[in-house]
Design a protein around this motif. Structure first.
Motif, PDB file in Angstrom:
ATOM      1  N   SER A   1       6.886  90.496 -70.652  1.00 63.67           N
ATOM      2  CA  SER A   1       7.266  91.578 -71.559  1.00 63.67           C
ATOM      3  C   SER A   1       8.761  91.833 -71.588  1.00 63.67           C
ATOM      4  O   SER A   1       9.212  92.798 -72.192  1.00 63.67           O
ATOM      5  CB  SER A   1       6.549  92.873 -71.141  1.00 63.67           C
ATOM      6  OG  SER A   1       6.965  93.275 -69.843  1.00 63.67           O
TER       7      SER A   1
ATOM      8  N   LYS B   1      15.660 105.957 -67.244  1.00 59.85           N
ATOM      9  CA  LYS B   1      14.801 105.727 -68.410  1.00 59.85           C
ATOM     10  C   LYS B   1      15.200 106.628 -69.570  1.00 59.85           C
ATOM     11  O   LYS B   1      15.032 106.261 -70.740  1.00 59.85           O
ATOM     12  CB  LYS B   1      13.334 105.915 -68.037  1.00 59.85           C
ATOM     13  CG  LYS B   1      12.964 107.297 -67.547  1.00 59.85           C
ATOM     14  CD  LYS B   1      11.494 107.359 -67.164  1.00 59.85           C
ATOM     15  CE  LYS B   1      11.099 108.743 -66.645  1.00 59.85           C
ATOM     16  NZ  LYS B   1       9.673 108.784 -66.243  1.00 59.85           N
TER      17      LYS B   1
ATOM     18  N   ALA C   1      16.419 105.293 -73.367  1.00 59.54           N
ATOM     19  CA  ALA C   1      15.552 105.630 -74.499  1.00 59.54           C
ATOM     20  C   ALA C   1      16.218 105.349 -75.841  1.00 59.54           C
ATOM     21  O   ALA C   1      15.533 105.100 -76.843  1.00 59.54           O
ATOM     22  CB  ALA C   1      15.126 107.096 -74.408  1.00 59.54           C
TER      23      ALA C   1
ATOM     24  N   GLU D   1      10.599  98.703 -76.227  1.00 63.22           N
ATOM     25  CA  GLU D   1       9.948  99.444 -75.176  1.00 63.22           C
ATOM     26  C   GLU D   1      10.500  99.043 -73.816  1.00 63.22           C
ATOM     27  O   GLU D   1      11.017  97.946 -73.637  1.00 63.22           O
ATOM     28  CB  GLU D   1       8.434  99.194 -75.223  1.00 63.22           C
ATOM     29  CG  GLU D   1       7.778  99.667 -76.508  1.00 63.22           C
ATOM     30  CD  GLU D   1       6.279  99.417 -76.500  1.00 63.22           C
ATOM     31  OE1 GLU D   1       5.780  98.869 -75.491  1.00 63.22           O
ATOM     32  OE2 GLU D   1       5.618  99.771 -77.484  1.00 63.22           O
ATOM     33  N   GLY D   2      10.366  99.961 -72.861  1.00 64.85           N
ATOM     34  CA  GLY D   2      10.790  99.633 -71.511  1.00 64.85           C
ATOM     35  C   GLY D   2      11.543 100.772 -70.852  1.00 64.85           C
ATOM     36  O   GLY D   2      12.138 101.618 -71.518  1.00 64.85           O
ATOM     37  N   ASN D   3      11.508 100.768 -69.541  1.00 66.21           N
ATOM     38  CA  ASN D   3      12.185 101.808 -68.767  1.00 66.21           C
ATOM     39  C   ASN D   3      13.266 101.254 -67.837  1.00 66.21           C
ATOM     40  O   ASN D   3      13.866 101.990 -67.064  1.00 66.21           O
ATOM     41  CB  ASN D   3      11.175 102.608 -67.945  1.00 66.21           C
ATOM     42  CG  ASN D   3      10.436 101.747 -66.935  1.00 66.21           C
ATOM     43  OD1 ASN D   3      10.491 100.521 -66.980  1.00 66.21           O
ATOM     44  ND2 ASN D   3       9.734 102.388 -66.013  1.00 66.21           N
TER      45      ASN D   3
ATOM     46  N   LYS E   1      15.524  94.275 -71.664  1.00 65.68           N
ATOM     47  CA  LYS E   1      14.829  95.518 -71.363  1.00 65.68           C
ATOM     48  C   LYS E   1      13.366  95.202 -71.065  1.00 65.68           C
ATOM     49  O   LYS E   1      12.791  94.303 -71.674  1.00 65.68           O
ATOM     50  CB  LYS E   1      14.941  96.472 -72.565  1.00 65.68           C
ATOM     51  CG  LYS E   1      14.516  97.900 -72.301  1.00 65.68           C
ATOM     52  CD  LYS E   1      14.757  98.747 -73.563  1.00 65.68           C
ATOM     53  CE  LYS E   1      14.351 100.194 -73.352  1.00 65.68           C
ATOM     54  NZ  LYS E   1      14.494 100.984 -74.591  1.00 65.68           N
TER      55      LYS E   1
ATOM     56  N   GLN F   1       9.430  96.938 -69.195  1.00 62.15           N
ATOM     57  CA  GLN F   1       8.658  98.034 -68.624  1.00 62.15           C
ATOM     58  C   GLN F   1       8.275  97.665 -67.189  1.00 62.15           C
ATOM     59  O   GLN F   1       7.715  96.608 -66.958  1.00 62.15           O
ATOM     60  CB  GLN F   1       7.380  98.287 -69.437  1.00 62.15           C
ATOM     61  CG  GLN F   1       6.530  99.427 -68.917  1.00 62.15           C
ATOM     62  CD  GLN F   1       7.198 100.776 -68.997  1.00 62.15           C
ATOM     63  OE1 GLN F   1       7.917 101.068 -69.965  1.00 62.15           O
ATOM     64  NE2 GLN F   1       6.984 101.622 -67.997  1.00 62.15           N
TER      65      GLN F   1
END
Length: 376
Positions: A20, A342, A346, A351-353, A370, A372
């Protein structure tokens, strides 16, 4: 077929399927890229450096000039990756930011092919950043052969110190301890040549900086304690090839991770060097292993021809590869975690932290990505 799948001793069933990691930015670097380090300090966590290495073809009479390099200072925002400064230097082998300010300054240590440790200060003016060289230390050696300083680490990664120490390793098997006193670099000690070949890596135990480690091309991992002299207090021969990387865990006392050319990441309790707590096979020789800066539950690893991977270390007894990145075509050497939260991330697309950076050698490729990451 990817480099990952081509590597021997790794079956198709071993390839992680949860891939991912998404690329945000790519950039070719001036020369071969071999290290990347994110700034850990508040208000500058979108800043990182990439180290370059270039071997000039020609006469051997060129001496140290045959290895040249660059320190590339980058910033990122949600729209672009910006090269803020390019500094010409000798070939860069390793870089580390000091995790605490020294005399109110954010400083970076860099080691190179010119037998040298350099100290830079990060400056900011008119919404731009720069690196200013403030000091350097030239290591001596009696042989005529080239001396490369291969790695460095700061003693104050966990606990602050106004006079932090720096451990450095070199290409003839030695380890050195220096102290940064004010702006002056003072050589505290040099460990005699216990490693038979290159000392690829040296690093502190962050819970007690009297203790440090070194790993060499002779497959040996040494543990030292400055309180009892320069002789190693432990010697470990578990690695089946050169020991290339090590990283102490700032959240979990006694825990150390090591990487080796034998393609295994090992997790150790430093009180017992007889055998590792666990190990995980990767799809290529290891060059860097780094605990995440938030919970220290995950390792980011550069597996050279085998790509970049995230290893879950939540259960230290059963670590496994949970995510992988294959954008680099040739020898992934440099990897690092961004310290951005995170909430800060943003505003970035996808997506992802967590954000990471990685770089590879012969294709001179730098990537910012980036992903998750749970339990972080």
């Amino acid at each position: 077929m990817s480099n990952y799948e081509k590597l021997r001793n790794f079956s198709d069933d071993d390839i992680p399927r949860n891939v991912s990691i998404k690329t945000l930015f790519k950039q070719k670097t001036d020369f071969n890229a071999d290290s990347v380090e994110w700034c850990p300090h508040e208000n500058y966590r979108n800043i990182f450096v990439c180290g370059n290495y270039h071997l000039t073809e020609g006469s051997e009479e060129c001496g140290n000039e045959k290895r040249t390099g660059r320190i590339l200072l980058f910033s990122v925002n949600q729209e672009e990756l910006t090269l803020e400064k390019s500094i010409k230097t000798a070939a860069v082998l390793d870089q580390k930011w000091c995790h605490h300010k020294v005399n109110e300054a954010i400083i970076l240590g860099v080691v190179n092919s010119n037998s040298e440790l350099e100290i830079y200060k990060l400056t900011s003016r008119n919404n731009s950043v720069d690196l200013e060289k403030v000091n350097s230390f030239l290591f001596s050696h009696e042989d005529e052969e080239e001396l490369l300083i291969l790695s460095l680490d700061w003693s104050n990664t966990k606990y602050n110190s106004h006079e932090p120490e720096i451990v450095c390793s070199d290409s003839i098997g030695r380890v050195h301890i220096l102290k940064l006193s004010g702006d002056e670099l003072v050589l505290k000690s040099s460990v005699v040549k216990f490693h038979e070949f290159e000392t690829w890596i040296a690093g502190f135990y962050y819970w007690d900086s009297n203790i440090f480690f070194s790993g060499g091309d002779d497959c040996i991992l040494y543990k030292y304690d400055q309180r009892v002299g320069s002789e190693p207090v432990s010697r470990n021969r578990s690695h089946e090839a050169g020991v290339t990387s090590l990283h102490s865990n700032c959240s979990k006392e006694y825990i150390l991770a090591t990487g080796s050319y034998d393609e295994n990441v090992r997790i150790w309790d430093i009180r017992n060097f007889n055998s590792p707590l666990s190990n995980v096979k990767t799809p290529g020789p290891l060059w860097r292993v780094k605990w995440d800066p938030f919970s220290q539950n995950h390792l980011l690893v550069a597996s050279m021809l085998g790509g970049v991977h995230i290893i879950s270390g939540v259960d230290l007894l059963k670590p496994n590869i949970i995510d992988s990145y294959y954008e680099h075509e040739n020898i992934a050497y440099g990897v690092d975690w961004s310290f951005m939260s995170k909430e800060e991330l943003a505003v970035y697309s996808g997506e992802g932290n967590v954000m990471i950076a990685s770089c590879s050698f012969y294709d001179s490729l730098l990537c910012v990505s980036k992903l998750q990451c749970d339990n972080i």
